[in-house]
Design a protein around this motif. Structure first.
Motif, PDB file in Angstrom:
ATOM      1  N   GLY A 135      17.068  23.306  14.786  1.00 34.82           N
ATOM      2  CA  GLY A 135      17.405  24.915  16.052  1.00 34.82           C
ATOM      3  C   GLY A 135      18.396  25.493  15.163  1.00 34.82           C
ATOM      4  O   GLY A 135      19.104  25.383  14.637  1.00 34.82           O
ATOM      5  N   HIS A 136      18.143  27.041  15.102  1.00 27.30           N
ATOM      6  CA  HIS A 136      18.523  27.687  14.850  1.00 27.30           C
ATOM      7  C   HIS A 136      19.993  28.074  15.426  1.00 27.30           C
ATOM      8  O   HIS A 136      19.905  28.922  16.589  1.00 27.30           O
ATOM      9  N   GLY A 137      21.178  28.505  15.068  1.00 28.12           N
ATOM     10  CA  GLY A 137      22.532  28.992  15.535  1.00 28.12           C
ATOM     11  C   GLY A 137      22.868  28.305  16.631  1.00 28.12           C
ATOM     12  O   GLY A 137      23.134  27.064  16.801  1.00 28.12           O
ATOM     13  N   PHE A 138      22.944  29.632  17.808  1.00 27.21           N
ATOM     14  CA  PHE A 138      23.828  28.958  19.227  1.00 27.21           C
ATOM     15  C   PHE A 138      22.432  27.955  19.760  1.00 27.21           C
ATOM     16  O   PHE A 138      23.266  27.304  20.838  1.00 27.21           O
ATOM     17  N   MET A 139      21.767  27.592  19.067  1.00 29.94           N
ATOM     18  CA  MET A 139      20.390  26.325  19.841  1.00 29.94           C
ATOM     19  C   MET A 139      20.165  25.407  19.229  1.00 29.94           C
ATOM     20  O   MET A 139      19.527  24.451  19.628  1.00 29.94           O
ATOM     21  N   ARG A 140      21.064  25.629  17.879  1.00 32.12           N
ATOM     22  CA  ARG A 140      21.311  23.809  16.972  1.00 32.12           C
ATOM     23  C   ARG A 140      21.964  22.769  17.895  1.00 32.12           C
ATOM     24  O   ARG A 140      22.110  22.963  18.414  1.00 32.12           O
ATOM     25  N   THR A 141      20.615  21.939  17.798  1.00 28.49           N
ATOM     26  CA  THR A 141      21.023  20.497  18.667  1.00 28.49           C
ATOM     27  C   THR A 141      21.016  19.346  17.894  1.00 28.49           C
ATOM     28  O   THR A 141      19.688  19.734  16.555  1.00 28.49           O
ATOM     29  N   LYS A 142      20.824  18.184  18.127  1.00 28.42           N
ATOM     30  CA  LYS A 142      20.351  17.504  17.111  1.00 28.42           C
ATOM     31  C   LYS A 142      19.349  16.528  17.097  1.00 28.42           C
ATOM     32  O   LYS A 142      18.732  17.011  18.183  1.00 28.42           O
ATOM     33  N   HIS A 143      18.607  16.274  15.581  1.00 30.04           N
ATOM     34  CA  HIS A 143      17.556  15.997  15.348  1.00 30.04           C
ATOM     35  C   HIS A 143      16.695  14.714  16.393  1.00 30.04           C
ATOM     36  O   HIS A 143      18.005  13.663  16.144  1.00 30.04           O
ATOM     37  N   PRO A 144      15.597  15.025  17.700  1.00 29.90           N
ATOM     38  CA  PRO A 144      15.395  13.467  17.842  1.00 29.90           C
ATOM     39  C   PRO A 144      15.119  12.391  16.310  1.00 29.90           C
ATOM     40  O   PRO A 144      15.116  10.857  17.251  1.00 29.90           O
ATOM     41  N   LEU A 145      14.797  12.295  15.732  1.00 29.04           N
ATOM     42  CA  LEU A 145      14.519  12.028  14.975  1.00 29.04           C
ATOM     43  C   LEU A 145      15.703  11.020  13.379  1.00 29.04           C
ATOM     44  O   LEU A 145      15.615  10.002  12.964  1.00 29.04           O
ATOM     45  N   CYS A 146      17.124  11.284  14.032  1.00 28.84           N
ATOM     46  CA  CYS A 146      18.019  10.811  13.237  1.00 28.84           C
ATOM     47  C   CYS A 146      18.591  10.407  14.722  1.00 28.84           C
ATOM     48  O   CYS A 146      19.822  11.101  15.710  1.00 28.84           O
ATOM     49  N   ASP A 147      18.946   9.334  13.779  1.00 26.42           N
ATOM     50  CA  ASP A 147      20.593   8.509  14.629  1.00 26.42           C
ATOM     51  C   ASP A 147      22.472   9.453  14.479  1.00 26.42           C
ATOM     52  O   ASP A 147      22.335   9.976  14.394  1.00 26.42           O
ATOM     53  N   SER A 148      22.744   9.358  15.567  1.00 25.29           N
ATOM     54  CA  SER A 148      24.207   9.851  15.417  1.00 25.29           C
ATOM     55  C   SER A 148      24.897   9.353  14.026  1.00 25.29           C
ATOM     56  O   SER A 148      25.751  10.047  14.077  1.00 25.29           O
ATOM     57  N   SER A 149      24.719   8.513  13.625  1.00 18.30           N
ATOM     58  CA  SER A 149      25.306   7.646  12.562  1.00 18.30           C
ATOM     59  C   SER A 149      25.367   8.494  11.127  1.00 18.30           C
ATOM     60  O   SER A 149      25.599   8.452  10.638  1.00 18.30           O
ATOM     61  N   GLU A 150      23.814   9.475  11.731  1.00 15.92           N
ATOM     62  CA  GLU A 150      22.763   9.796  10.560  1.00 15.92           C
ATOM     63  C   GLU A 150      23.452  11.096  10.101  1.00 15.92           C
ATOM     64  O   GLU A 150      23.296  12.148   9.015  1.00 15.92           O
ATOM     65  N   VAL A 151      23.651  12.020  11.431  1.00 17.54           N
ATOM     66  CA  VAL A 151      23.947  12.717  11.220  1.00 17.54           C
ATOM     67  C   VAL A 151      25.685  14.014  10.834  1.00 17.54           C
ATOM     68  O   VAL A 151      26.233  12.942  10.790  1.00 17.54           O
ATOM     69  N   ASP A 152      25.117  14.883  10.230  1.00 15.46           N
ATOM     70  CA  ASP A 152      26.068  15.256  10.133  1.00 15.46           C
ATOM     71  C   ASP A 152      26.961  16.074  10.204  1.00 15.46           C
ATOM     72  O   ASP A 152      26.471  17.569  11.161  1.00 15.46           O
ATOM     73  N   VAL A 153      28.430  16.058  10.739  1.00 16.15           N
ATOM     74  CA  VAL A 153      29.430  16.109  11.816  1.00 16.15           C
ATOM     75  C   VAL A 153      30.259  16.140  11.396  1.00 16.15           C
ATOM     76  O   VAL A 153      30.816  15.124  11.186  1.00 16.15           O
ATOM     77  N   GLN A 154      31.246  17.571  11.679  1.00 13.71           N
ATOM     78  CA  GLN A 154      32.363  17.193  11.591  1.00 13.71           C
ATOM     79  C   GLN A 154      33.707  16.877  12.936  1.00 13.71           C
ATOM     80  O   GLN A 154      33.012  17.611  14.133  1.00 13.71           O
ATOM     81  N   LEU A 155      34.126  17.096  13.142  1.00 14.22           N
ATOM     82  CA  LEU A 155      35.260  16.367  14.909  1.00 14.22           C
ATOM     83  C   LEU A 155      36.581  17.655  13.968  1.00 14.22           C
ATOM     84  O   LEU A 155      37.309  17.553  15.035  1.00 14.22           O
ATOM     85  N   LEU A 156      36.199  18.965  13.940  1.00 11.61           N
ATOM     86  CA  LEU A 156      36.588  19.852  13.247  1.00 11.61           C
ATOM     87  C   LEU A 156      36.141  21.122  13.859  1.00 11.61           C
ATOM     88  O   LEU A 156      34.332  20.685  13.232  1.00 11.61           O
ATOM     89  N   ARG A 157      36.256  22.427  14.907  1.00  8.25           N
ATOM     90  CA  ARG A 157      35.283  24.137  14.353  1.00  8.25           C
ATOM     91  C   ARG A 157      35.686  24.271  13.151  1.00  8.25           C
ATOM     92  O   ARG A 157      36.375  24.282  12.278  1.00  8.25           O
ATOM     93  N   THR A 158      33.962  24.393  12.431  1.00  4.95           N
ATOM     94  CA  THR A 158      33.936  25.080  11.150  1.00  4.95           C
ATOM     95  C   THR A 158      34.217  26.847  10.909  1.00  4.95           C
ATOM     96  O   THR A 158      34.240  27.691  12.131  1.00  4.95           O
ATOM     97  N   PRO A 159      34.725  26.695  10.587  1.00  5.27           N
ATOM     98  CA  PRO A 159      35.660  27.825  10.140  1.00  5.27           C
ATOM     99  C   PRO A 159      35.057  29.437   9.508  1.00  5.27           C
ATOM    100  O   PRO A 159      33.331  28.106   8.740  1.00  5.27           O
ATOM    101  N   SER A 160      35.428  30.076  10.186  1.00  2.00           N
ATOM    102  CA  SER A 160      34.386  31.181   8.587  1.00  2.00           C
ATOM    103  C   SER A 160      34.254  31.156   7.778  1.00  2.00           C
ATOM    104  O   SER A 160      35.312  31.409   7.034  1.00  2.00           O
ATOM    105  N   ILE A 161      33.578  31.842   6.661  1.00  8.81           N
ATOM    106  CA  ILE A 161      34.027  32.100   5.829  1.00  8.81           C
ATOM    107  C   ILE A 161      34.194  33.635   5.935  1.00  8.81           C
ATOM    108  O   ILE A 161      34.625  33.846   4.605  1.00  8.81           O
TER     109      ILE A 161
END
Length: 447
Positions: free
Chosen positions: A127-153
């Motif tokens: 999903g794109h942008g504000f609608m992006r969510t976890k992929h149903p075929l990906c386990d939580s241990s495989e999901v590439d996330v951070q525990l800090l808010r993504t800063p702007s470039i």
């Protein structure tokens, strides 16, 4: 005698009343362009209005850059393509997400080149942008996330070190901290002696599973762009992550919010700011003392402060067992110094309008909410006690009208409405971009 003292008392009361009225009128109704101009000159340490002006994206000589990575048109064009092209996301932990995401999955223009959601998802999302969510075929241990808010470039050229803890980059606040660059960790890449923007790009390419492929080099314009941007480089190194990172960093340095109303005002358009925004700007640089930390062209600084913000926790958060210490300890998680605990880097302030997640933990829902928090100056994080809090974290004594004006200045006067100009029309691979999963394709009308 009593009559004499009574007259003096009345005169004093009248004087105090007139002073208060004059101060009130000055702040509420009489802030002029010249008032703000004079204040900014004073707050610029004698450098004048130019101290706050962002250059145009083509004015390379005015844009801060790494001496080992000089800007060029072809390098920036290459970096722009790499930033948006999902075709280079070959190696995410979740194979179902392979070649479906890009740097712009977590840094897109509509969100001011932030993620737009509280916890960004690179590989393992769909999903794109504000609608992006976890992929149903990906386990939580495989999901590439951070525990800090993504800063702007946006305006990242004005940051010598990257990330909330400032741990990426060889220089600036990290000068002399070589002993902390543990071999085998991403911090070892600080040893490449590049500034934060370049180092972060290099780390990000590896951490998120991006790489170039022979097919893309041979069958698209990528080969020509690499050869031109890095002419004279060793053939066996020219298409590697090292040069990819330099190209991406070159592009990122030119993403500047120089069309915001405040920037237009600084360049001489006296009609660019409304009366309320003039008032808010004056408060920003005067009574509210925001520029003690947020200053210069990007209204940021390379300083770190403990403001008692909560960390990224909650039932909506995908946790990580191996999260680095700087997620909660900030700068202290990098330096291991007691006095640096809970300190996080001062961010830039442009294009925060309509962003629903602010602070390193994404716990604030609006600019107004964070301004009111700072106005009250009471730590929300029980771990950040008085001994850790920044000396600048004090009640601001702003009234409601002043808060509204300050928020108007930050949200609207610092809002560049045309960040889409930094997006490519297409990418060399021909992929749907910035995401190429089936959900994004429908949302982006790629099919």
């Amino acid at each position: 005698m009593l009559k004499y003292f009574y007259i003096i008392f009345v005169v004093l009361l009248i004087s105090i009343y007139l002073i208060q009225c004059n101060t009130k009128n000055f702040y509420e109704t009489e802030i002029s362009n010249s008032d703000l101009r004079n204040l900014l000159i004073k707050r610029s340490s004698g450098k004048g209005l130019d101290f706050f002006i962002l250059p145009e994206s083509h004015e390379f000589s005015k844009i801060p850059q790494d001496t080992s990575n000089p800007l060029s048109d072809v390098k920036i064009q290459l970096g722009k393509f790499l930033f948006f092209d999902p075709a280079i996301s070959f190696n995410p932990k979740c194979t179902a997400a392979s070649r479906t995401f890009s740097c712009a999955s977590c840094h897109f223009s509509e969100a001011g080149f932030q993620a737009g959601i509280r916890q960004s998802i690179a590989g393992g999302g769909r999903g794109h942008g504000f609608m992006r969510t976890k992929h149903p075929l990906c386990d939580s241990s495989e999901v590439d996330v951070q525990l800090l808010r993504t800063p702007s470039i946006i305006n990242c050229a004005y940051q010598e070190a990257q990330l909330w803890s400032g741990k990426l980059g060889c220089c600036g606040p990290n000068t002399g901290s070589d002993s902390l660059w543990k071999k085998g960790s991403f911090l070892e890449l600080n040893g490449l002696k590049m500034q934060g923007v370049e180092t972060q790009a290099r780390v990000g390419l590896e951490a998120h599973g991006f790489r170039m492929s022979p097919e893309l080099i041979t069958n698209t314009i990528y080969g020509t762009l690499f050869d031109s941007a890095f002419k004279g480089s060793r053939p066996d190194l020219i298409y590697r992550r090292f040069t990819m990172a330099k190209a991406i960093a070159a592009y990122e340095r030119t993403v500047l919010s120089n069309q915001a109303p405040f920037q237009k005002w600084l360049r001489g358009d006296s009609t660019a700011l409304s009366a309320t925004q003039l008032f808010g700007a004056y408060l920003f640089f005067d009574k509210a003392k925001c520029d003690n930390c947020h200053t210069g062209p990007a209204l940021n600084s390379m300083s770190f402060h403990a403001l008692g913000f909560n960390d990224m926790t909650g039932i909506d958060i995908i946790d990580k067992n191996d999260a680095p210490k700087d997620v909660t300890l900030g700068r202290g998680g990098y330096t291991n110094l007691e006095e640096d605990k809970f300190k996080f880097k001062v961010p830039q302030l442009y294009n925060l309008k309509n962003i629903e997640f602010l602070g390193h933990g994404g716990n604030f829902c609006s600019v107004e909410e964070i301004v009111r928090y700072k106005n009250e100056a009471k730590s929300q994080n029980p771990n950040v006690t008085e001994k850790y809090l920044s000396q600048d974290f004090k009640p601001l004594h702003l009234n409601n009208k002043e808060i509204k004006a300050l928020v108007d200045f930050i949200e609207n006067a610092l809002y560049d409405p045309n960040l889409k100009r930094y997006e490519p029309k297409s990418v060399p691979s021909g992929f749907c971009f910035p995401n190429a999963d089936i959900v994004s394709k429908k949302q982006l009308h790629c099919e």
